[in-house]
Design an enzyme around this catalytic site. Structure first.
Site, PDB file in Angstrom:
ATOM      1  N   GLY A 178      67.110  97.576  54.533  1.00 13.86           N
ATOM      2  CA  GLY A 178      65.820  96.985  54.221  1.00 13.86           C
ATOM      3  C   GLY A 178      65.945  95.483  54.019  1.00 13.86           C
ATOM      4  N   CYS A 179      64.804  94.812  54.032  1.00 17.56           N
ATOM      5  CA  CYS A 179      64.818  93.350  53.918  1.00 17.56           C
ATOM      6  C   CYS A 179      65.256  92.884  52.527  1.00 17.56           C
ATOM      7  CB  CYS A 179      63.448  92.777  54.284  1.00 17.56           C
ATOM      8  SG  CYS A 179      62.039  93.637  53.521  1.00 17.56           S
ATOM      9  N   TYR A 180      64.643  93.430  51.465  1.00 14.27           N
ATOM     10  CA  TYR A 180      65.070  93.042  50.121  1.00 14.27           C
ATOM     11  C   TYR A 180      66.543  93.384  49.875  1.00 14.27           C
ATOM     12  CZ  TYR A 180      60.232  92.088  48.560  1.00 14.27           C
ATOM     13  OH  TYR A 180      58.967  91.574  48.402  1.00 14.27           O
TER      14      TYR A 180
END
Length: 375
Positions: A178-180
């Site tokens: 995921g991005c985070y």
């Protein structure tokens, strides 16, 4: 006297393949036939955009059930000049004999059954969250439904490329991070592994552009709702929390719990994670910076800035780069670690291509060396 660098502990692999996958090397000039599932969303569009400059990957199949039958440039007019891109079709109409590799850009909880039905010869990078969490019970808790492909979960390799490169090379299915979690783990995993920061009292204040929520029409994402404001969301219950904690726990060999709060910013793309950490006894912010600089010295996409320089989302926009800055906190014994990425590129589609390059024995930088777009 300059602080002495501590020898980092070996990073434990997040997920391992049970056995090495068959070799699937792509030599110079050879074409890998690529399918992009869910190509009508932002991550699918970014995969197609970036692959337009790839010398070895040729997009031969695009799916988008609600947009089936349309030309890709009708869905994304800015890609009018992307040559030889096929029209969108439904997944059930794909001929898998004509596909070598799959970028799966489908919504969460829809990928498991789809991948379980695909032929075993396909190399897959999945951009959803469906295979990121090793524990299927943890997945059910955070994503609200039973995991429908637990056997495939055992085969999946977690694809945070710079930290799990060798495992990715041997994989058939890669769970793209995921991005985070990407923006948090890149700076914090090496620091935890080297015992430079403690596993306790980690606070993460993160901010993302609106594109991170996808392309579906939602009231809270329309212009009037988002512009000229900032708001926290999914407070204490964001689905990326267990993924972050899984990676940080693996790095230090103990359970890590973090305080993580994401915020929606009135911008299209970009992500910043401000990580507030407690220094290990005798460590300093300068030592943290030096360790990260050494850890990423040979990396193409992760860059640790000199002392005093603040990373900005403007400086990674449209690129596959991550910039990291380290600062001494005013509170003794603490440091602030800042990390910025483009949530759609290094946080999604760019990292997916980086991983797919590795699966086919290609330089992982292929088609990803675009500089940031500024202003």
């Amino acid at each position: 006297m300059a602080p002495q660098l501590r020898v980092p502990a070996l990073l434990p692999p997040m997920l391992r393949c049970p056995a090495p996958a068959p070799s699937a090397q792509a030599g110079a000039g050879e074409q890998v036939r690529v399918a992009v599932l869910g190509a009508s969303g932002y991550t699918g569009e970014e995969v197609v955009r970036l692959l337009a400059l790839h010398p070895n990957f040729k997009v031969t199949t695009l799916t988008g059930d609600r947009q089936a039958g349309k030309h890709f440039s009708d869905v994304f007019p800015h890609l009018l000049t992307a040559r030889d891109v096929p029209p969108l079709v439904k997944i059930e109409d794909v001929s898998w004999d004509n596909v070598d590799a799959v970028f799966c850009c489908l919504p969460h909880a829809t990928t498991q059954e789809t991948l379980a039905s695909l032929p075993a010869h396909l190399k897959v990078v999945d951009l959803s969250a469906d295979f990121r969490l090793r524990n299927v019970d943890t997945y059910a808790e955070w994503y609200g439904g039973e995991h429908k492909a637990p056997e495939l979960q055992k085969e999946a390799v977690y694809g945070l490329t710079e930290l799990h490169r060798e495992a990715v090379k041997q994989a058939r299915i890669v769970a793209n991070p995921g991005c985070y979690p990407t923006s948090v783990q890149l700076p914090l995993v090496p620091l935890l592994a080297a015992n430079l920061i403690t596993a306790e009292d980690i606070i993460i204040d993160a901010k993302s552009g609106v594109s991170g929520a996808g392309r579906s029409a939602k009231q809270n994402l329309i212009y009037c709702e988002v512009t000229e404001g900032i708001n926290a969301y999914s407070v204490t219950r964001h689905r990326h929390m267990p993924e972050i904690e899984q990676g940080l726990s693996d790095a230090c060999g103990k359970d890590v719990r973090v305080s993580f709060t994401p915020h929606l910013m009135p911008m299209t793309r970009g992500m910043e994670s401000a990580c507030y950490v407690k220094l290990a006894d005798g460590a300093s912010a300068g030592e943290l910076r030096m360790h990260l600089q050494e850890r990423y010295r040979e990396e193409s996409f992760v860059h640790v800035l000199p002392a005093g320089q603040v990373p900005q989302t403007h400086h990674v926009r449209g690129s596959n780069h991550c910039l990291i800055g380290v600062f001494e906190d005013r509170i003794p014994g603490r440091a602030i670690v800042l990390s910025v990425i483009d949530n759609l590129v290094k946080g999604a589609s760019g990292q997916a291509i980086q991983n797919m390059n590795l699966l086919f024995g290609l330089p992982e930088e292929t088609a990803l060396l675009q500089q940031a777009l500024f202003p």
